[in-house]
Structures are given as C-alpha cells and as structure tokens.
Write a protein that holds these residues in place. Sequence first.
Motif, PDB file in Angstrom:
ATOM      1  N   ASN A 133       0.981  -1.185   0.000  1.00 23.69           N
ATOM      2  CA  ASN A 133       0.058   0.017  -0.005  1.00 23.69           C
ATOM      3  C   ASN A 133       0.953   1.068   0.021  1.00 23.69           C
ATOM      4  O   ASN A 133       1.829   1.344   0.841  1.00 23.69           O
ATOM      5  N   HIS A 153       3.488   7.247   2.547  1.00 26.02           N
ATOM      6  CA  HIS A 153       3.427   6.209   3.517  1.00 26.02           C
ATOM      7  C   HIS A 153       3.120   4.780   2.800  1.00 26.02           C
ATOM      8  O   HIS A 153       2.506   4.641   1.784  1.00 26.02           O
ATOM      9  N   GLU A 155       2.840   0.550   3.410  1.00 26.09           N
ATOM     10  CA  GLU A 155       2.395  -0.861   4.130  1.00 26.09           C
ATOM     11  C   GLU A 155       2.843  -1.919   3.168  1.00 26.09           C
ATOM     12  O   GLU A 155       2.987  -1.956   1.903  1.00 26.09           O
ATOM     13  N   ASP A 159      -1.361  -6.005   5.914  1.00 29.16           N
ATOM     14  CA  ASP A 159      -1.838  -5.377   7.176  1.00 29.16           C
ATOM     15  C   ASP A 159      -1.087  -3.918   7.140  1.00 29.16           C
ATOM     16  O   ASP A 159      -0.467  -3.505   6.413  1.00 29.16           O
ATOM     17  N   TYR A 160      -1.455  -3.323   8.249  1.00 24.29           N
ATOM     18  CA  TYR A 160      -0.857  -1.740   8.386  1.00 24.29           C
ATOM     19  C   TYR A 160      -0.025  -1.955   9.674  1.00 24.29           C
ATOM     20  O   TYR A 160       0.138  -1.019  10.366  1.00 24.29           O
ATOM     21  N   ALA A 163       3.949   0.471   8.944  1.00 26.25           N
ATOM     22  CA  ALA A 163       3.909   1.903   9.302  1.00 26.25           C
ATOM     23  C   ALA A 163       5.311   2.763   8.938  1.00 26.25           C
ATOM     24  O   ALA A 163       5.968   3.133   9.941  1.00 26.25           O
ATOM     25  N   ARG A 191       2.561   6.970   9.449  1.00 26.22           N
ATOM     26  CA  ARG A 191       1.378   6.791   8.510  1.00 26.22           C
ATOM     27  C   ARG A 191       1.152   7.848   7.795  1.00 26.22           C
ATOM     28  O   ARG A 191       1.781   8.232   6.785  1.00 26.22           O
TER      29      ARG A 191
END
Length: 512
Positions: A133, A153, A155, A159-160, A163, A191
Amino acid sequence: MSPTRQPGSGPTRRWRSGLLALAGLSGLILTAATSGLAAQAQTDGGAAEIGTQEAVVFDNGQQITTTTGELMHAHGGGILKDGDTYYMVGENRIENGFLFNAVSMYSSPDLVNWTHANDILTKDSDPDLDPANIERPKVIYNESNDTYVMWAHKENGTDYGDAEVAVAVSDTIDGDYAYQGSFRPLDHESRDMTLFVDDGTGYLISSARSNYDLHIYRLTDDYLGVEELLYSFDGDHREAPAILERDGVYFLITSGATGWNANQAQYATTTNFPAGPWSGWTNFGDSTTFGSQSTYVTEISGSAGTDYLYMGDRWGPQFGGTPNDSEYVWLPLEFPSATSLDMDWFSQLSIDTAAGTVEGIPGGDDGSPWNSTFVNSGTGKCLDVPHGSADDGVLLQQYDCHGGTQQGFTFDPVYPGSSTGSIANTATGRCLDVLDESTAEGAPVGQWGCWNGANQRFTLEPAADGLYRIVARISGLCLQPEGGQSGNNVGIVQAACGSSAAQLWEIPGSPA
C-alpha cells in the motif's frame, strides 16, 4: 509563491507554502480576490469572463476525467508548478481494489484540464512494492542536487503493521522515479504524512503511535532521509496533515482519525515553525469537512495576488466503494484574521491561474444540517429517545408523537446534496448509533456521542409516496421497530431491507 522554471536553469524552489507536494484532489475550490464572476460562469470547463481576465470553471466534489477521457487517479497527493504547467501526483490503486498500482502524475495548464504525464512509480518498480500500500505521495525538489524526491506512507499490502515511509528519486519531474526503499523515521511509526520545504530545509510531518501523535522531522540535506525529530503533538489523535505559510504564520491542517469516514478538520498555528509554541486545534469548515479529508494546501500566485487552496479526498470506501472511486474536494481558504482560517462549500469554482485568483461560485445546496421528526409509516409513531435521556447507549424506541425535543432529530449530510449522514437527537445532541458496530440483523440502535464512525452513518433512501428507508451504512440493513410491532416503547433495530411498511418513514423536514 509557486516555483517557476527560468530559461536555462532548474526550477526555483522558494515556496511560500513550502511544500512541492503533489496532492490528491478531492474536489477543488479556490478563493479569488476578484468578484462578480458568478453570474457569467459556464460549466464543463468553460470560460467565465472576469473583467479583462478569463477564468476556467471547475465542477467540485466529483471525479475528474482527463483530456483523453480516462478517470484521473491522484488521490492523497499534491500539486507542483513548473513554468506555466501544474503537475499533480497521487495514489492510483489496482482496479476494484485497495492495493498499490502506481503513483500517477498528471499535468495541466489551468488546474481544470488534466493530461496523464506518467506513472512515476509502479508496483513493478521494485519487488518491495508488489504487494504494497503506497499512500499520500508527495514530491519536493532538492535544489542542491537538482533532483525530485518522492515520499509516501508504505505498508506491506497485508496489514498496516509496517507504518513506514517509502522514498524514490528522479532527475525530472515526470520521469521514472528510482525506489530507494522504506523505513521508520528514527524508528517511529509513520502513517499519514506530508512534506514541507521552508527556506531550503525539508520537513516530514507524519502521524505516529497509531495516529495518536503527530511528528515534525527535519530531513537530511539531500531529502532522502530523516535527521532529527523536532516537534511532537502528543496524544492529539490527528492525521492527514497539510501545511501552509502565509505572511509569517504557519497553519497546520489535520483531520481526526475515523478511518475512511470524513470528520471535522482542525488547524493549529505558529509563527515559529516548527518549534512553536503552537496554538490549540481549531475547527473549520463543517462537521465532515464537506465529506472530505485533507491532503494538501497549494498556493496559487499571479498578477492579482495569491490564494490558498484546500485539497481533500472524498474517499470512496466511506460509501461502499474503493479508493479509486474517490472524489476531489477543493475549496478556497479564507483568512478572517492573520492567525485564523475558514472555508465554505461551493459546487463550482472559477479559476484564473495567470491572475492567481480562485473563487467559489455561489449557488446550490450548501450542505447545512436540517431538522425533522421521523414518523414510522407502519405504526404512525415517532422515533424517540426514552425520557430524553442523555446517556450513551440508551436504546431508541418508537412512541406516540407529541412534539417533544426527544422526538426531534438533526440530519447532517456527509457533504452537500448527500442522502447519507448522521442523525443527532435535538434534546441530547447524541447520534443514532448501531451499537457495538454490529452488522447483524436484529442489532439494536441507540444513541452515542457523535464521532463520525461508520455505525453512525445512515442513508435516507427514497421509497414510494415520499417516504424513506433509513439504511445503516455499516450493515446495509434498514431501521424498523423490532418485529414490526405497533406499540409504544418498542425498540428500534436493524433488519434486512424489504417492502414492509415498518421500514418506511415519513421525514417531513427533508429538503428533498
């Protein structure tokens, strides 16, 4: 002022607003110093005469179509001017999904008519980017090295938990950017982020500690790394930073942290960036920032002066879509005093980049909340807060209509003209809430302090004979008295939508 390229030289990089970031555009509005253009405005990118100037009309709160007929995907990014050309860069997700496809760049002579310039970073640029991401990309120019540096940002696509920030660099604005890798700045989470350049020094502003803190870092001289953490807004739970400098005052704009759902934007100010002292956070715009989340503020300078443009994203996922379904909200920033700002809604803008003026064209729904009772068509009884209790978690019920404030509600649309919004009780000020964020049939509906969560978003769906269904956005289910019962004190629940009269509501205050 905006940077311009001089003959035989690299672009000058002294921005009054600091940042060369290319911001995602959720609908644009610009304030202008000129007046009297509204009556002469033309739609669909036409021109409107303003005295001896010409302005181009922008339709706000919509997706943007490029000059070749394709949708423009530049969400969460920013704008950069080079010579007479504006460049915009932002997020481009995979089709019908959320993962990274590209950081796309577009060019325009007037901020209205956009042409795809390049996908400056793609999922094929490096194995680390597929899957991934990549969000809120920004680009700044490094004058010492004559390079363009992109931060975003990052990822891992699953998942996140990463960071991190990702960094890429190019020798030209619209070239293929070389990926430099990703990292946590000084081992802090990062983020939502933006970049800012002030007197040649680069800064990273990013949300940390699961968005509870907001950090300001000084970048290294080449803008490829982080040198020092200079300031932290601790525990304020702010994200989506955007910054501008005007006459020696720095305005830092942020949103609350409610996922994809729009919320109340706030700003803080200082005359001593970044060390402060900073003011407290102050609201501006409306309670949902006209359905958008901030991504950037751009400065537009010309022969008639300088205007500042708020740029935000009306994110598609808050309405059941994907990020590529998002719309652009651009609005003119107004400055009632040297240390305050505000903005109003306009459905159209008139933009004159040569003059440096942008003005909202009055007219249309301004998105103001409206009041009404909610009368169930099947039972003839009113939506009611028992005894007008102000406690969180109190279950909503139906009761004989009596005109009391506990049966009055305010519908606050997410953006002007939207049929989706929050519903707050007049007596308590608390919002209808699908308790525990449940998606199950039969889950109760109560009241809770308003927070713009998905479980407090409802769509008033038109039905026959001027009636409406009240559809909970979190579940897609319809509100009704439990079991369709007709008595007083019957609780309100969500149930599968159907043709039952118990799911139809008369809303006499609706402006529709």
